[in-house]
Design a protein around this motif. Structure first.
Motif, PDB file in Angstrom:
ATOM      1  N   GLY A  15      17.661  -3.579  12.967  1.00 54.15           N
ATOM      2  CA  GLY A  15      16.460  -4.753  12.964  1.00 54.15           C
ATOM      3  C   GLY A  15      15.778  -5.675  13.513  1.00 54.15           C
ATOM      4  N   PRO A  16      16.223  -6.071  14.975  1.00 55.06           N
ATOM      5  CA  PRO A  16      15.247  -6.257  16.084  1.00 55.06           C
ATOM      6  C   PRO A  16      13.961  -5.420  16.385  1.00 55.06           C
ATOM      7  CG  PRO A  16      16.902  -6.766  16.502  1.00 55.06           C
ATOM      8  CD  PRO A  16      17.193  -6.371  15.248  1.00 55.06           C
ATOM      9  N   LYS A  17      14.733  -3.966  17.020  1.00 54.74           N
ATOM     10  CA  LYS A  17      13.176  -3.816  16.246  1.00 54.74           C
ATOM     11  C   LYS A  17      12.131  -3.572  16.123  1.00 54.74           C
ATOM     12  CE  LYS A  17      16.214   0.544  19.987  1.00 54.74           C
ATOM     13  NZ  LYS A  17      16.730   1.012  20.077  1.00 54.74           N
ATOM     14  N   LYS A  18      12.866  -3.308  14.503  1.00 53.14           N
ATOM     15  CA  LYS A  18      11.767  -2.738  13.525  1.00 53.14           C
ATOM     16  C   LYS A  18      10.634  -4.204  13.538  1.00 53.14           C
ATOM     17  CE  LYS A  18      12.553  -1.297   8.538  1.00 53.14           C
ATOM     18  NZ  LYS A  18      13.309  -1.357   7.775  1.00 53.14           N
ATOM     19  N   ARG A  19      10.989  -5.318  13.156  1.00 52.39           N
ATOM     20  CA  ARG A  19      10.422  -6.478  13.447  1.00 52.39           C
ATOM     21  C   ARG A  19       9.595  -6.710  14.537  1.00 52.39           C
ATOM     22  NH1 ARG A  19      14.681 -12.434  12.967  1.00 52.39           N
ATOM     23  NH2 ARG A  19      12.280 -13.301  12.974  1.00 52.39           N
ATOM     24  N   TRP A  20       9.798  -6.606  16.003  1.00 55.11           N
ATOM     25  CA  TRP A  20       9.017  -5.946  16.998  1.00 55.11           C
ATOM     26  C   TRP A  20       7.805  -5.249  16.521  1.00 55.11           C
ATOM     27  CZ3 TRP A  20       8.229  -8.642  21.122  1.00 55.11           C
ATOM     28  CH2 TRP A  20       7.403  -7.975  22.012  1.00 55.11           C
ATOM     29  N   ARG A  21       8.167  -3.672  16.824  1.00 55.03           N
ATOM     30  CA  ARG A  21       7.775  -2.906  15.586  1.00 55.03           C
ATOM     31  C   ARG A  21       5.915  -3.756  15.310  1.00 55.03           C
ATOM     32  NH1 ARG A  21      11.553   1.485  15.533  1.00 55.03           N
ATOM     33  NH2 ARG A  21      11.204   2.326  17.166  1.00 55.03           N
ATOM     34  N   ALA A  22       6.648  -4.088  14.010  1.00 53.51           N
ATOM     35  CA  ALA A  22       5.282  -5.282  13.203  1.00 53.51           C
ATOM     36  C   ALA A  22       4.858  -5.791  13.996  1.00 53.51           C
ATOM     37  CB  ALA A  22       6.880  -5.798  11.571  1.00 53.51           C
ATOM     38  N   TYR A  23       5.186  -6.823  14.604  1.00 51.09           N
ATOM     39  CA  TYR A  23       4.748  -8.144  15.590  1.00 51.09           C
ATOM     40  C   TYR A  23       3.421  -6.762  16.295  1.00 51.09           C
ATOM     41  CZ  TYR A  23       4.054 -10.346  19.570  1.00 51.09           C
ATOM     42  OH  TYR A  23       3.317 -11.280  20.746  1.00 51.09           O
ATOM     43  N   LYS A  24       3.887  -6.138  16.537  1.00 53.67           N
ATOM     44  CA  LYS A  24       3.228  -5.478  17.721  1.00 53.67           C
ATOM     45  C   LYS A  24       1.736  -4.310  16.712  1.00 53.67           C
ATOM     46  CE  LYS A  24       3.350  -4.856  21.981  1.00 53.67           C
ATOM     47  NZ  LYS A  24       2.651  -5.482  23.180  1.00 53.67           N
ATOM     48  N   ALA A  25       2.076  -4.537  15.752  1.00 60.08           N
ATOM     49  CA  ALA A  25       1.392  -3.293  14.770  1.00 60.08           C
ATOM     50  C   ALA A  25       0.405  -4.713  14.850  1.00 60.08           C
ATOM     51  CB  ALA A  25       1.886  -2.941  13.847  1.00 60.08           C
ATOM     52  N   ARG A  26       0.643  -6.260  14.781  1.00 67.18           N
ATOM     53  CA  ARG A  26       0.504  -7.721  14.081  1.00 67.18           C
ATOM     54  C   ARG A  26      -1.232  -7.164  14.593  1.00 67.18           C
ATOM     55  NH1 ARG A  26       3.457 -12.013  12.061  1.00 67.18           N
ATOM     56  NH2 ARG A  26       2.116 -12.924  11.902  1.00 67.18           N
ATOM     57  N   VAL A  27      -0.420  -7.564  16.413  1.00 67.08           N
ATOM     58  CA  VAL A  27      -1.332  -7.595  17.611  1.00 67.08           C
ATOM     59  C   VAL A  27      -2.503  -7.022  17.627  1.00 67.08           C
ATOM     60  CG1 VAL A  27      -1.024  -7.646  19.913  1.00 67.08           C
ATOM     61  CG2 VAL A  27       0.832  -8.793  18.961  1.00 67.08           C
ATOM     62  N   LYS A  28      -1.868  -5.506  17.156  1.00 66.46           N
ATOM     63  CA  LYS A  28      -3.359  -4.617  17.809  1.00 66.46           C
ATOM     64  C   LYS A  28      -4.521  -4.568  16.836  1.00 66.46           C
ATOM     65  CE  LYS A  28      -3.251   0.750  18.246  1.00 66.46           C
ATOM     66  NZ  LYS A  28      -2.501   2.218  17.956  1.00 66.46           N
ATOM     67  N   GLU A  29      -3.951  -5.680  15.574  1.00 61.71           N
ATOM     68  CA  GLU A  29      -5.524  -6.114  14.789  1.00 61.71           C
ATOM     69  C   GLU A  29      -5.565  -6.782  15.344  1.00 61.71           C
ATOM     70  OE1 GLU A  29      -5.917  -3.499  12.359  1.00 61.71           O
ATOM     71  OE2 GLU A  29      -4.249  -2.046  13.691  1.00 61.71           O
ATOM     72  N   LEU A  30      -5.479  -7.604  15.850  1.00 62.67           N
ATOM     73  CA  LEU A  30      -6.292  -8.997  16.564  1.00 62.67           C
ATOM     74  C   LEU A  30      -7.629  -8.566  17.162  1.00 62.67           C
ATOM     75  CD1 LEU A  30      -3.768 -11.286  17.925  1.00 62.67           C
ATOM     76  CD2 LEU A  30      -4.982 -11.723  15.719  1.00 62.67           C
ATOM     77  N   PRO A  31      -8.726  -8.553  17.382  1.00 66.12           N
ATOM     78  CA  PRO A  31     -10.206  -8.926  18.827  1.00 66.12           C
ATOM     79  C   PRO A  31      -9.776  -9.311  20.342  1.00 66.12           C
ATOM     80  CG  PRO A  31     -10.512 -10.758  16.283  1.00 66.12           C
ATOM     81  CD  PRO A  31      -9.228 -10.271  16.733  1.00 66.12           C
ATOM     82  N   GLU A  32      -9.995  -7.939  20.760  1.00 65.88           N
ATOM     83  CA  GLU A  32      -9.893  -8.047  21.759  1.00 65.88           C
ATOM     84  C   GLU A  32      -9.379  -9.531  22.412  1.00 65.88           C
ATOM     85  OE1 GLU A  32     -10.877  -5.837  25.627  1.00 65.88           O
ATOM     86  OE2 GLU A  32     -12.424  -5.495  23.849  1.00 65.88           O
ATOM     87  N   ASN A  33      -9.579 -10.297  22.749  1.00 68.93           N
ATOM     88  CA  ASN A  33     -10.360 -11.162  23.252  1.00 68.93           C
ATOM     89  C   ASN A  33      -8.348 -12.110  23.344  1.00 68.93           C
ATOM     90  OD1 ASN A  33     -12.403 -10.790  24.620  1.00 68.93           O
ATOM     91  ND2 ASN A  33     -13.893 -11.698  23.657  1.00 68.93           N
ATOM     92  N   HIS A  34      -8.474 -12.128  22.293  1.00 64.65           N
ATOM     93  CA  HIS A  34      -7.265 -12.708  21.242  1.00 64.65           C
ATOM     94  C   HIS A  34      -6.410 -11.646  21.791  1.00 64.65           C
ATOM     95  CE1 HIS A  34     -10.437 -15.679  19.280  1.00 64.65           C
ATOM     96  NE2 HIS A  34      -8.740 -16.293  18.645  1.00 64.65           N
ATOM     97  N   ARG A  35      -6.057 -10.650  21.403  1.00 63.99           N
ATOM     98  CA  ARG A  35      -4.753  -9.904  22.254  1.00 63.99           C
ATOM     99  C   ARG A  35      -4.800  -9.900  23.101  1.00 63.99           C
ATOM    100  NH1 ARG A  35      -6.538  -5.198  20.305  1.00 63.99           N
ATOM    101  NH2 ARG A  35      -7.790  -5.137  21.871  1.00 63.99           N
ATOM    102  N   THR A  36      -5.997  -9.583  24.485  1.00 60.24           N
ATOM    103  CA  THR A  36      -5.585 -10.379  25.768  1.00 60.24           C
ATOM    104  C   THR A  36      -4.636 -11.335  25.697  1.00 60.24           C
ATOM    105  OG1 THR A  36      -7.160  -8.444  25.786  1.00 60.24           O
ATOM    106  CG2 THR A  36      -6.661 -10.116  27.940  1.00 60.24           C
ATOM    107  N   ALA A  37      -4.829 -12.362  24.712  1.00 63.82           N
ATOM    108  CA  ALA A  37      -4.512 -13.609  25.418  1.00 63.82           C
ATOM    109  C   ALA A  37      -3.440 -13.804  25.124  1.00 63.82           C
ATOM    110  CB  ALA A  37      -4.854 -15.051  24.540  1.00 63.82           C
ATOM    111  N   LEU A  38      -2.966 -12.923  23.591  1.00 62.06           N
ATOM    112  CA  LEU A  38      -1.797 -13.489  22.994  1.00 62.06           C
ATOM    113  C   LEU A  38      -0.373 -12.500  24.030  1.00 62.06           C
ATOM    114  CD1 LEU A  38      -0.453 -13.252  19.279  1.00 62.06           C
ATOM    115  CD2 LEU A  38       0.406 -12.007  21.099  1.00 62.06           C
ATOM    116  N   GLU A  39      -0.913 -11.586  24.464  1.00 61.34           N
ATOM    117  CA  GLU A  39      -0.505 -10.503  25.478  1.00 61.34           C
ATOM    118  C   GLU A  39      -0.062 -11.299  26.964  1.00 61.34           C
ATOM    119  OE1 GLU A  39      -2.667  -6.541  25.311  1.00 61.34           O
ATOM    120  OE2 GLU A  39      -1.883  -5.680  23.566  1.00 61.34           O
TER     121      GLU A  39
END
Length: 129
Positions: A15-39
């Motif tokens: 469960g947590p791994k699946k949620r984490w992967r889904a979260y990381k996929a969402r982050v990857k779709e953000l524009p670079e600056n927003h992704r950098t800040a979120l990371e």
């Protein structure tokens, strides 16, 4: 171990791994600056904010929601995190944990990374905070 116990165990592991992967996929779709800040916020949270797995997953999913909505609305990073990203993160995480000790070095690193990401939005190094 009964089948019920096995299914509960598997859900806890997967469960947590699946949620984490889904979260990381969402982050990857953000524009670079927003992704950098979120990371940067993510790294800060991972190192210094104690939570349980469910709280962790919810916290990161909510963080992704916040940044996705900001991108959709055209909200700059500084309007999301404010002048003090450490203060923003502390306020954000209060909904998920009792808090924890955060070293000054980590606070400075988060602040510097957000400043770099926010400065890149305009194509210049934004040194005004």
């Amino acid at each position: 171990m009964s089948d019920v116990e096995k299914s509960g165990f598997i859900a806890k592991v997967i469960g947590p791994k699946k949620r984490w992967r889904a979260y990381k996929a969402r982050v990857k779709e953000l524009p670079e600056n927003h992704r950098t800040a979120l990371e940067a916020i993510e790294r800060y949270l991972m190192h210094f904010v104690p939570t349980d797995e469910d709280s962790n997953a919810s916290m990161f999913e909510d963080l992704a929601d916040l940044f996705e909505q900001a991108v959709a609305d055209g909200t700059p990073i500084r309007e999301i995190v404010g002048e003090d990203p450490v203060e923003f993160t502390a306020a954000f995480v209060q909904n998920y944990t009792e808090g924890g000790y955060v070293p000054a070095r980590a606070r400075k690193q988060l602040t510097d990374e957000i400043e770099r990401a926010a400065g890149n939005e305009t194509g210049t190094d934004d040194k005004t905070v």
